[in-house]
Design a protein around this motif. Structure first.
Motif, PDB file in Angstrom:
ATOM      1  N   MET A 244     -15.871  10.423   5.655  1.00 49.12           N
ATOM      2  CA  MET A 244     -15.707   8.977   5.770  1.00 49.12           C
ATOM      3  C   MET A 244     -14.723   8.460   4.723  1.00 49.12           C
ATOM      4  SD  MET A 244     -17.752   7.574   8.104  1.00 49.12           S
ATOM      5  CE  MET A 244     -19.295   7.804   8.983  1.00 49.12           C
ATOM      6  N   THR A 245     -14.058   7.365   5.050  1.00 51.42           N
ATOM      7  CA  THR A 245     -13.288   6.627   4.061  1.00 51.42           C
ATOM      8  C   THR A 245     -13.453   5.146   4.331  1.00 51.42           C
ATOM      9  OG1 THR A 245     -11.108   6.339   3.027  1.00 51.42           O
ATOM     10  CG2 THR A 245     -11.145   6.691   5.411  1.00 51.42           C
ATOM     11  N   SER A 246     -13.491   4.366   3.255  1.00 49.42           N
ATOM     12  CA  SER A 246     -13.669   2.920   3.354  1.00 49.42           C
ATOM     13  C   SER A 246     -12.738   2.239   2.358  1.00 49.42           C
ATOM     14  CB  SER A 246     -15.128   2.550   3.053  1.00 49.42           C
ATOM     15  OG  SER A 246     -15.308   1.144   3.014  1.00 49.42           O
ATOM     16  N   HIS A 247     -12.160   1.099   2.766  1.00 47.12           N
ATOM     17  CA  HIS A 247     -11.216   0.377   1.910  1.00 47.12           C
ATOM     18  C   HIS A 247     -11.468  -1.118   2.057  1.00 47.12           C
ATOM     19  CE1 HIS A 247      -8.801   4.071   1.343  1.00 47.12           C
ATOM     20  NE2 HIS A 247      -9.253   4.341   2.558  1.00 47.12           N
ATOM     21  N   GLY A 248     -11.440  -1.816   0.916  1.00 51.02           N
ATOM     22  CA  GLY A 248     -11.698  -3.241   0.976  1.00 51.02           C
ATOM     23  C   GLY A 248     -11.562  -3.896  -0.378  1.00 51.02           C
ATOM     24  N   PHE A 249     -12.405  -4.892  -0.639  1.00 49.97           N
ATOM     25  CA  PHE A 249     -12.283  -5.708  -1.843  1.00 49.97           C
ATOM     26  C   PHE A 249     -13.595  -5.705  -2.614  1.00 49.97           C
ATOM     27  CE2 PHE A 249     -11.995  -9.646  -4.327  1.00 49.97           C
ATOM     28  CZ  PHE A 249     -10.709  -9.527  -4.831  1.00 49.97           C
TER      29      PHE A 249
ATOM     30  N   LEU B 239     -14.415  -4.698 -12.328  1.00 53.13           N
ATOM     31  CA  LEU B 239     -14.062  -3.862 -11.172  1.00 53.13           C
ATOM     32  C   LEU B 239     -13.386  -4.657 -10.064  1.00 53.13           C
ATOM     33  CD1 LEU B 239     -17.334  -1.718 -10.816  1.00 53.13           C
ATOM     34  CD2 LEU B 239     -15.261  -1.191 -12.116  1.00 53.13           C
ATOM     35  N   ARG B 240     -13.197  -5.942 -10.249  1.00 55.34           N
ATOM     36  CA  ARG B 240     -12.684  -6.821  -9.199  1.00 55.34           C
ATOM     37  C   ARG B 240     -11.305  -6.369  -8.718  1.00 55.34           C
ATOM     38  NH1 ARG B 240     -13.422 -12.003  -7.157  1.00 55.34           N
ATOM     39  NH2 ARG B 240     -11.513 -13.117  -6.592  1.00 55.34           N
ATOM     40  N   GLY B 241     -11.110  -6.427  -7.392  1.00 53.68           N
ATOM     41  CA  GLY B 241      -9.825  -6.062  -6.811  1.00 53.68           C
ATOM     42  C   GLY B 241      -9.989  -5.065  -5.677  1.00 53.68           C
ATOM     43  N   TYR B 242      -8.873  -4.476  -5.262  1.00 51.65           N
ATOM     44  CA  TYR B 242      -8.903  -3.473  -4.196  1.00 51.65           C
ATOM     45  C   TYR B 242      -9.802  -2.304  -4.596  1.00 51.65           C
ATOM     46  CZ  TYR B 242      -7.562   0.765  -1.761  1.00 51.65           C
ATOM     47  OH  TYR B 242      -7.597   1.959  -1.081  1.00 51.65           O
TER      48      TYR B 242
END
Length: 204
Positions: free
Chosen positions: A77-82, A38-41
């Protein structure tokens, strides 16, 4: 004879195709690779609904209780990361929620999420902390638990359900404010908005 040859070729084609697929399949993943599929954005969007408990002045007074009242509202809600591996995610997010019937708050937060198991279906635990703006504003924090269900066709995508407790402490009426103004302990009142939510979301 020609018809027989054509029939034999037609019968053998699936076998040849299967052999080709087997021969070209990727080698088995190493243990390290299995932990990082699952690694990545990573991004999340979610919708929640639940009960609110607050003691915001005029809103509470209109309900006949100047210190405490309840209401129901929604939250998006929305969340974005790594995603560092199959278990650990760190990102930033923003949302919109109804803390009272008259006030919309916009929390902005850091988002730490943990998948307890390295499996398609796993319990999840997450913590959010930051700041919310609106008619009332101040420190924001949330703690949630739930389940993640990876999609079979693409396990990087998933749906999840969770229950979450969030709280917001009004900056102008926090515990520190009366202390700084040398008010007696009996006059120290913290205005707060606490919410208990049920959520459903999509991970991509």
């Amino acid at each position: 004879m020609k018809k027989l040859i054509v029939l034999l070729i037609a019968a053998l084609l699936p076998v040849v195709a299967a052999d080709a697929d087997t021969g070209s399949s990727s080698p088995p993943l190493t243990q390290k690779e299995q932990r990082r599929t699952l690694r990545g954005y990573k991004g999340f969007v979610e919708l929640g609904m639940g009960a609110t408990f607050h003691n915001y002045g005029i809103v509470a007074e209109q309900k006949g209780n100047p210190r405490f009242t309840t209401a129901y509202g929604i939250e998006m809600m929305t969340s974005h990361g790594f995603q560092f591996n199959n278990r650990l995610y760190l990102g930033v997010g923003v949302g919109i929620n109804e803390c009272t019937e008259t006030n919309i708050m916009v929390p902005m937060f850091a988002d730490l999420r943990i998948n307890i198991l390295n499996k398609r279906i796993s319990p999840i635990l997450y913590f959010r902390g930051g700041y919310a703006v609106g008619e009332y504003y101040g420190g924001y924090a949330g703690l949630g638990v739930g389940f993640r269900i990876g999609l079979k066709r693409d396990t990087k995508n998933a749906i999840y359900i969770s229950t979450e407790f969030t709280g917001l402490i009004d900056a102008e009426n926090s515990i520190l404010t009366p202390i700084l103004h040398n008010k007696p302990i009996g006059e120290r009142e913290t205005l707060s908005c606490k919410r208990w939510l049920f959520k459903i979301g999509y991970e991509f």
